[in-house]
Motif scaffolding. Structure first.
Motif, mmCIF file in Angstrom:
data_model
loop_
_atom_site.group_PDB
_atom_site.id
_atom_site.type_symbol
_atom_site.label_atom_id
_atom_site.label_comp_id
_atom_site.label_asym_id
_atom_site.label_seq_id
_atom_site.Cartn_x
_atom_site.Cartn_y
_atom_site.Cartn_z
ATOM 1 N N ASN A 182 3.559 -6.515 -8.392
ATOM 2 C CA ASN A 182 2.487 -5.854 -9.128
ATOM 3 C C ASN A 182 1.764 -4.840 -8.267
ATOM 4 O O ASN A 182 1.765 -4.923 -7.039
ATOM 5 N N ILE A 183 1.176 -3.882 -8.977
ATOM 6 C CA ILE A 183 0.237 -2.928 -8.378
ATOM 7 C C ILE A 183 -1.156 -3.417 -8.740
ATOM 8 O O ILE A 183 -1.423 -3.721 -9.912
ATOM 9 N N THR A 184 -2.028 -3.514 -7.737
ATOM 10 C CA THR A 184 -3.441 -3.825 -7.986
ATOM 11 C C THR A 184 -4.244 -2.849 -7.131
ATOM 12 O O THR A 184 -3.665 -2.101 -6.335
ATOM 13 N N LEU A 185 -5.562 -2.868 -7.281
ATOM 14 C CA LEU A 185 -6.393 -1.978 -6.466
ATOM 15 C C LEU A 185 -6.945 -2.731 -5.267
ATOM 16 O O LEU A 185 -7.615 -3.755 -5.407
ATOM 17 N N LYS A 186 -6.640 -2.204 -4.073
ATOM 18 C CA LYS A 186 -7.222 -2.762 -2.849
ATOM 19 C C LYS A 186 -8.043 -1.648 -2.218
ATOM 20 O O LYS A 186 -7.498 -0.567 -1.942
ATOM 21 N N LEU A 201 -8.391 -6.495 -8.914
ATOM 22 C CA LEU A 201 -8.880 -6.033 -7.611
ATOM 23 C C LEU A 201 -8.444 -7.026 -6.543
ATOM 24 O O LEU A 201 -8.582 -8.243 -6.710
ATOM 25 N N ARG A 202 -7.935 -6.476 -5.435
ATOM 26 C CA ARG A 202 -7.388 -7.308 -4.369
ATOM 27 C C ARG A 202 -8.159 -7.086 -3.075
ATOM 28 O O ARG A 202 -8.598 -5.977 -2.790
ATOM 29 N N GLN A 203 -8.330 -8.155 -2.320
ATOM 30 C CA GLN A 203 -8.915 -8.005 -0.986
ATOM 31 C C GLN A 203 -8.393 -9.118 -0.081
ATOM 32 O O GLN A 203 -7.828 -10.107 -0.563
ATOM 33 N N PHE A 204 -8.584 -8.922 1.207
ATOM 34 C CA PHE A 204 -8.112 -9.912 2.165
ATOM 35 C C PHE A 204 -9.022 -11.130 2.109
ATOM 36 O O PHE A 204 -10.244 -11.006 2.115
#
Lengths: 142, 142, 142
Positions: free
Chosen positions: C72-76, C121-124
């Protein structure tokens, strides 16, 4: 431009198929394609034995990469039912695969559910010993 | 909410790619993504040898779980053409995979076909020795 | 009938994830499902070690059939980010699989990108040591 596919992130401890069926129920999904990547810990995987008409099951403990989960939601006795197959990567990167009986998410499973424009009805087929799609309907079933 | 994806259930004895191409022809699908899970009996799987420019084929007899079939319909010489790769689970749950040359459904194959919003044209590339997409067009090709 | 899925053909030498991220950026895709079949030459595949919180990577040289790439493509940090897992068929048709760190297309990779109707939305995540989806929004994020 956006379609009907929707992405969900399942958290550690979520059960498959239960959690995916819950989403389908909540969102009134009658028939859909389902896919996922992520990880699982406990996994019960099956290979169908057609002579004995039963699933030969094997349990895997410990973390496995979900390299692909593909399946579908259909209506069985009027309720959403998940049929899913999967491939799972081990630490040595070899892969095991089969019919997914159950799995526990660890630590995440990224699921995409895409409703179809037809509705598929599933029921147990005595001759095959399997739950199969016996009818498809145009549009949404009641 | 429903999109353009549609689910089909192929029965025992149906041939891949023939049956999927027939559906695409009947439904005037020009370009689409294709996926499936289920089972096959006879399977011919290939690995491409780029030096010799030919597919090295291997035949598998007996039931295999289709743990993932992913591919696409494109237009080759104006007609729907299936390009599909697959992973297949054996009784010991190890997996074999490659380019699908042909397979016979057993006992069912649940296929989802999703038309794309662009059209892809395929032709044989002499240099590569492969059928490749050489052009994509916006919307539906004539 | 056409939806929002779109097919792309990547050529020899194209890099994954770079090329897929470029397409998403160019087409303003914020969240999407991604899939591919085709071939790669160099491949770096990973299995996550949860105790050490790091990916154990393994490099594969030489041609491999991409039997399935799902992701998938997500926004990071506001930009498209690719999370993809894959299964890869070797010459003996056994399969290796895991988290795709990087790969070089050879000679083609047929990719389908399908935008979703929600935005992820993605984050570490420090605790997991992984990039995870921490929030999903209805419709398109700004």
């Amino acid at each position: 431009m956006s379609g009907v596919a929707k992405i969900y992130s399942l958290k550690s401890g979520a059960k498959v198929p239960d959690e995916i069926v819950s989403i389908a129920t909540r969102e009134a999904v009658k028939t859909a394609r389902v896919e996922a990547i992520g990880g699982v810990s406990k996994l019960r995987l099956a290979y169908f034995n057609h002579e004995k008409k039963l699933y030969e099951e094997h349990d895997y403990e410990g973390f496995l990469e979900v390299t692909s989960l593909l399946g579908n939601i259909t209506l069985k006795e009027g309720k959403p039912f998940l049929h899913a197959h999967g491939n799972f990567g081990r630490r040595d990167q070899t892969v095991v695969g089969g019919h997914i009986v159950s799995a526990t998410v660890f630590p995440i499973l990224e699921v995409v559910i895409t409703p179809t424009r037809n509705t598929a009805l599933r029921q147990f087929d005595d001759e095959l010993g399997l739950n199969v799609i016996y009818k498809t309907l145009r549009g949404s079933a009641k």
